[in-house]
Design an enzyme around this catalytic site. Structure first.
Site, short mmCIF file in Angstrom:
data_model
loop_
_atom_site.label_atom_id
_atom_site.label_comp_id
_atom_site.label_asym_id
_atom_site.label_seq_id
_atom_site.Cartn_x
_atom_site.Cartn_y
_atom_site.Cartn_z
N ASP A 164 2.36 1.60 3.67
CA ASP A 164 1.86 2.89 4.02
C ASP A 164 2.99 4.40 3.41
O ASP A 164 2.90 5.46 4.04
CB ASP A 164 0.83 3.14 5.24
CG ASP A 164 0.22 3.79 4.06
OD1 ASP A 164 -0.58 4.52 3.19
OD2 ASP A 164 -0.74 4.23 4.91
N GLU A 224 1.05 -1.15 -0.16
CA GLU A 224 -0.11 -0.03 0.39
C GLU A 224 0.87 1.31 -0.46
O GLU A 224 1.34 1.91 0.66
CB GLU A 224 -1.16 -0.27 1.15
CG GLU A 224 -1.90 1.32 0.82
CD GLU A 224 -2.59 1.48 2.18
OE1 GLU A 224 -3.23 0.52 3.33
OE2 GLU A 224 -2.54 2.69 2.83
MN MN Z 1 -2.58 4.37 2.71
#
Ligand code: MN
Length: 359
Positions: free
Chosen positions: A318, A29
């Site tokens: 992330d 991600e």
């Molecule tokens: Mn994200």
């Protein structure tokens, strides 16, 4: 965009890899941005219906480390090498093209996917990519997804929750789910700030963003897909949720219990519960995978593994919003078996996103 060939693996990377039998690390991600999209976002009004997203993006842009992380691929590769991260599965940062007028959104999605395919090709083995589509035009989105998968060779798609206050369980969006299902393209359902009809009570005390509002909205979205019968209509559809499942696994027992109770009391129709072929949690366990993005906690990983098994959990950082070093340390030191670590670090991502195994 600044792009040059990938650097040689650093000694740190080799040391970190060899301690786990050179376990490949794929992070799933990982946000990026390109000037085409940044320019278009900067043209949006801070007073319109997308005001929250525009303000959020300006905040992101004001943090130099995040801005550089999104757009500077030399910088990104250095951090990947320093931390022993072999591959980023890239996706256009939130809210993608979902704040734009329909025609503009469709055009920018196409341009971003072309640029993404170029980045993947330029650095063999270092990047894979999730397509951007514009849910504002569902048929065009389905066509663009097909182009992105079959022509550009991308690995799935990412949608940032709602579009114009509407969620993907609505019939108008079904062409997108049908295309994802028939193409075998996993749909990464990523958060954005709660939408216009939801945002008011979340606007206080910093609850609007990743601290709480992102998960409240993304979790709601996934529950709408399950309870709306999306997986009965598309049994092959595979969805991915970040952040250890946006808190839904915590609620499995209560969700199934209340689904059964309401139905046994004959109350289902009165509160809008549609009959499903299976229990809500069963769809989650067969049609949804989760990632570790932003949740570097061994206790939460263990809890998720107990409910879902190691085959439905994938590593994610992330980037650039979370620390690569901390995320790698978290999974390197997790009290799990070597087989489970291989599954979570790379095998599950290779299987689900059809990423070529490393030599
Ligand atoms: Mn994200």
């Amino acid at each position: 965009m600044i792009i040059k060939p990938p650097s040689e693996p650093s000694s740190t990377r080799e040391a970190m890899s060899s301690s786990h039998g050179r376990c490949r690390r794929i992070a799933t991600e990982e946000a990026f941005a390109v000037p085409t999209w940044l320019d278009a976002m900067s043209g949006l009004s801070v007073d319109g219906s997308e005001a929250n997203e525009v303000r959020f993006l300006r905040f992101v842009q004001s943090i130099g480390e995040w801005r550089q992380g999104l757009i500077d691929f030399d910088h990104r590769l250095k951090i990947m090498d320093d931390c022993g991260v072999d591959m980023h599965l890239l996706s256009l940062t939130t809210p993608g093209v979902q704040s734009f007028a329909p025609d503009q959104a469709t055009a920018i999605a196409r341009a971003v996917n072309d640029e993404l395919a170029g980045i993947v090709a330029r650095y063999p083995g270092r990047f894979a990519g999730l397509a951007t589509v514009a849910p504002q035009q569902p048929l065009a989105a389905a066509a663009e997804l097909e182009r992105a998968i079959t022509t550009l060779g991308l690995n799935g798609l990412l949608i940032n929750s709602y579009t114009n206050d509407e969620y993907l369980d609505l019939p108008k969006f079904d062409p997108i789910l049908a295309a994802a299902s028939s193409l075998g393209a996993p749909l990464y359902l990523h958060p954005r700030t709660p939408g216009p009809s939801m945002v008011k009570p979340y606007a206080a005390h910093g609850l609007i963003g990743a601290l709480w509002g992102f998960a409240a909205d993304a979790g709601l979205h996934a529950m709408r897909l399950i309870m709306g019968g999306a997986f009965d209509r598309h049994p092959e559809l595979q969805v991915v949720l970040g952040h250890m499942g946006e808190a839904i696994p915590f609620w499995f027992w209560r969700i199934d219990n209340m689904y059964n109770k309401y139905n046994s009391l004959g109350a289902g129709p009165a509160i809008g519960i549609k009959p499903l072929k299976r229990l809500p949690s069963e769809y989650f366990k067969t049609n949804i995978s989760i990632t570790t993005s932003g949740v570097n906690s061994h206790e939460h990983l263990r809890f998720a593994m107990n409910l879902l098994g190691a085959d439905r959990i994938m590593f994610a950082i992330d980037f650039p919003y979370e620390s690569s070093e901390e995320s790698v340390r978290f999974l390197d030191t997790a009290p799990i078996t070597p087989e489970e670590r291989h599954s979570i670090y790379h095998l599950n991502a290779e299987r689900l996103f059809k990423i070529k195994p490393a030599l």
